[in-house]
Design an enzyme around this catalytic site. Structure first.
Site, PDB file in Angstrom:
ATOM      1  N   LYS A 123       0.349   3.572  -3.064  1.00  0.00           N
ATOM      2  CA  LYS A 123      -0.803   4.458  -3.233  1.00  0.00           C
ATOM      3  C   LYS A 123      -0.372   5.861  -3.634  1.00  0.00           C
ATOM      4  O   LYS A 123       0.656   6.367  -3.174  1.00  0.00           O
ATOM      5  CB  LYS A 123      -1.586   4.551  -1.918  1.00  0.00           C
ATOM      6  N   ASP A 167     -10.159   0.573   8.087  1.00  0.00           N
ATOM      7  CA  ASP A 167      -8.911  -0.177   8.190  1.00  0.00           C
ATOM      8  C   ASP A 167      -7.736   0.759   7.934  1.00  0.00           C
ATOM      9  O   ASP A 167      -7.807   1.695   7.145  1.00  0.00           O
ATOM     10  CB  ASP A 167      -8.890  -1.407   7.275  1.00  0.00           C
ATOM     11  N   HIS A 186      -9.121 -10.141 -14.720  1.00  0.00           N
ATOM     12  CA  HIS A 186      -8.565  -9.546 -15.937  1.00  0.00           C
ATOM     13  C   HIS A 186      -7.055  -9.488 -15.789  1.00  0.00           C
ATOM     14  O   HIS A 186      -6.535  -9.229 -14.699  1.00  0.00           O
ATOM     15  CB  HIS A 186      -9.127  -8.143 -16.164  1.00  0.00           C
ATOM     16  N   SER A 187      -6.344  -9.716 -16.891  1.00  0.00           N
ATOM     17  CA  SER A 187      -4.883  -9.741 -16.854  1.00  0.00           C
ATOM     18  C   SER A 187      -4.310  -8.965 -18.027  1.00  0.00           C
ATOM     19  O   SER A 187      -4.899  -8.911 -19.107  1.00  0.00           O
ATOM     20  CB  SER A 187      -4.376 -11.190 -16.893  1.00  0.00           C
ATOM     21  N   THR A 205     -16.550  10.745   1.929  1.00  0.00           N
ATOM     22  CA  THR A 205     -15.717  10.763   3.138  1.00  0.00           C
ATOM     23  C   THR A 205     -14.494   9.860   3.023  1.00  0.00           C
ATOM     24  O   THR A 205     -13.860   9.551   4.034  1.00  0.00           O
ATOM     25  CB  THR A 205     -16.536  10.340   4.377  1.00  0.00           C
ATOM     26  N   ASP A 259     -14.262   6.719   2.384  1.00  0.00           N
ATOM     27  CA  ASP A 259     -14.481   5.494   3.156  1.00  0.00           C
ATOM     28  C   ASP A 259     -13.824   4.296   2.471  1.00  0.00           C
ATOM     29  O   ASP A 259     -13.251   4.409   1.385  1.00  0.00           O
ATOM     30  CB  ASP A 259     -15.977   5.262   3.360  1.00  0.00           C
ATOM     31  N   ASP A 260     -13.934   3.124   3.097  1.00  0.00           N
ATOM     32  CA  ASP A 260     -13.186   1.957   2.654  1.00  0.00           C
ATOM     33  C   ASP A 260     -13.758   1.286   1.418  1.00  0.00           C
ATOM     34  O   ASP A 260     -13.025   0.614   0.688  1.00  0.00           O
ATOM     35  CB  ASP A 260     -13.117   0.935   3.800  1.00  0.00           C
ATOM     36  N   CYS A 278       0.812  -1.220   0.000  1.00  0.00           N
ATOM     37  CA  CYS A 278       0.000   0.000   0.000  1.00  0.00           C
ATOM     38  C   CYS A 278       0.841   1.264   0.000  1.00  0.00           C
ATOM     39  O   CYS A 278       0.301   2.368  -0.102  1.00  0.00           O
ATOM     40  CB  CYS A 278      -0.958  -0.006   1.198  1.00  0.00           C
TER      41      CYS A 278
END
Length: 348
Positions: free
Chosen positions: A20, A227, A140-141, A48, A50-51, A17
């Site tokens: 990001k 999270d 998907h690849s 907001t 959110d997750d 992560c």
């Protein structure tokens, strides 16, 4: 930890992560985008940060949808797949839902990686989905210059069980369910400075599913959840504070850290994302005078498949923490409280 013929982390400029986009950059990208007419069924959108997105399908039920993918933070392909899948599933649990299926997102430099390595990544992800009792129903690849893997996940939730990052109330206790330091560990791993014991600790943390969130959402005394991932404890804390229009008071001494995190941070093994997170959220953070750089770096350390940050009624906080611990989260800790005031995170 397995020896890989090709170090996956050598093929990527970032990992986990920590890949990001900086929050400030993301805000610029999303500014002034064309907006469709409001949808009454869209209970949670982008407002907001959110997750996951939440769409109401009838009076009692809603669908939760999310996607997460990134470049490798470890070299073992199966471990990479496991971490990425657990991280993607986390957003469903953080909203109070339970996943029902996933779609794989795969980008691989096939000229640099053998098919067996890519197959192991997929197998790692599938093993975590099997642990969550859901199928990988498709995907998907693409052929890409850097390895990328993740999932799009669909889940279900009762309307009454939705837990947003905007429900924290003054007086609430704050609980964090996992130790902080995954970004520091991944930076050390990239420089081959992470011990085997620390690697195993990181794997245990990042592959521990946050499904306790689904159970917690059925408790009316749990008011907000999110999270802690790429924006670090401070970044996601600021989002929780802004969402609820409250301040968060966090005691640094209570924050659970992975065992070697503070030592590695003091040695300068930190990620670039930590600095980007501070640049994006630092104006909403109050630190003690003379806070050393390494402490600030830990507070903004990007987590991958991190723990849940929970705001709950103070009189139930210890019981709720005990429920979380009993669900397999030995580091679950009450780290502070919610207060009235300008949205901010205040570290004591």
């Amino acid at each position: 930890m397995l020896d890989a013929p090709v170090r996956l982390t050598d093929l990527a400029h970032g990992g986990g992560c920590g890949c990001k986009l900086a929050p400030s950059v993301l805000q610029q990208l999303l500014a002034n985008q064309p907006q469709a007419a409001p949808y009454a069924q869209l209970l949670v959108g982008t407002e907001t940060g959110d997750d996951a997105a939440v769409w109401q399908i009838d009076e009692e039920r809603c669908v939760i949808a999310t996607t997460d993918f990134f470049m490798p933070m470890v070299d073992d392909p199966r471990d990479f797949g496991r971490i990425a899948a657990a991280n993607a599933l986390s957003d469903i649990y953080a909203m109070g839902g339970t996943p029902i299926m996933a779609l794989a997102i795969l980008g691989m430099p096939l000229g640099k990686l053998p098919i067996e390595t890519v197959r192991a990544i997929l197998a790692g992800g599938a093993s975590i989905c099997a642990e969550a009792s859901i199928p990988v129903a498709g995907g998907h690849s693409i052929d890409s210059p850097e390895p990328i893997y993740g999932l799009a996940v669909v889940g279900l939730c009762a309307v009454s069980d939705i837990r947003r990052n905007s429900g924290a109330r003054p007086g609430d206790a704050l609980i964090l369910t996992k130790g902080i330091g995954v970004g520091v560990y991944s930076a050390a791993f990239k420089k081959q400075a992470l011990s085997n014991a620390a690697y195993e600790e990181m794997m245990a943390s990042t592959t521990l599913l946050n499904r306790v969130g689904h159970k917690l959402a059925k408790d009316d005394d749990v008011h907000a959840m999110t999270d802690v991932t790429g924006f670090g404890l401070l970044g996601h804390g600021v989002e929780l504070a802004r969402g609820g229009g409250v301040a968060l008071d966090i005691d640094f001494a209570r924050i659970p850290f992975l065992k070697e995190a503070q030592e590695l941070a003091e040695a300068g093994l930190i990620t670039g994302a930590s600095g980007r997170n501070w640049a994006s959220y630092g104006d909403a953070v109050v630190l003690p005078a003379e806070t050393p750089d390494w402490r600030r770096a830990l507070l903004t350390d990007p987590q991958t498949s991190g723990g849940l940050l929970i705001a709950c009624a103070p009189e139930r906080a210890e019981a709720i923490r005990g429920t979380i611990e009993a669900a397999g989260f030995p580091r679950a800790t009450i780290i502070g409280a919610v207060a009235a005031g300008e949205p901010a995170v205040r570290i004591g």
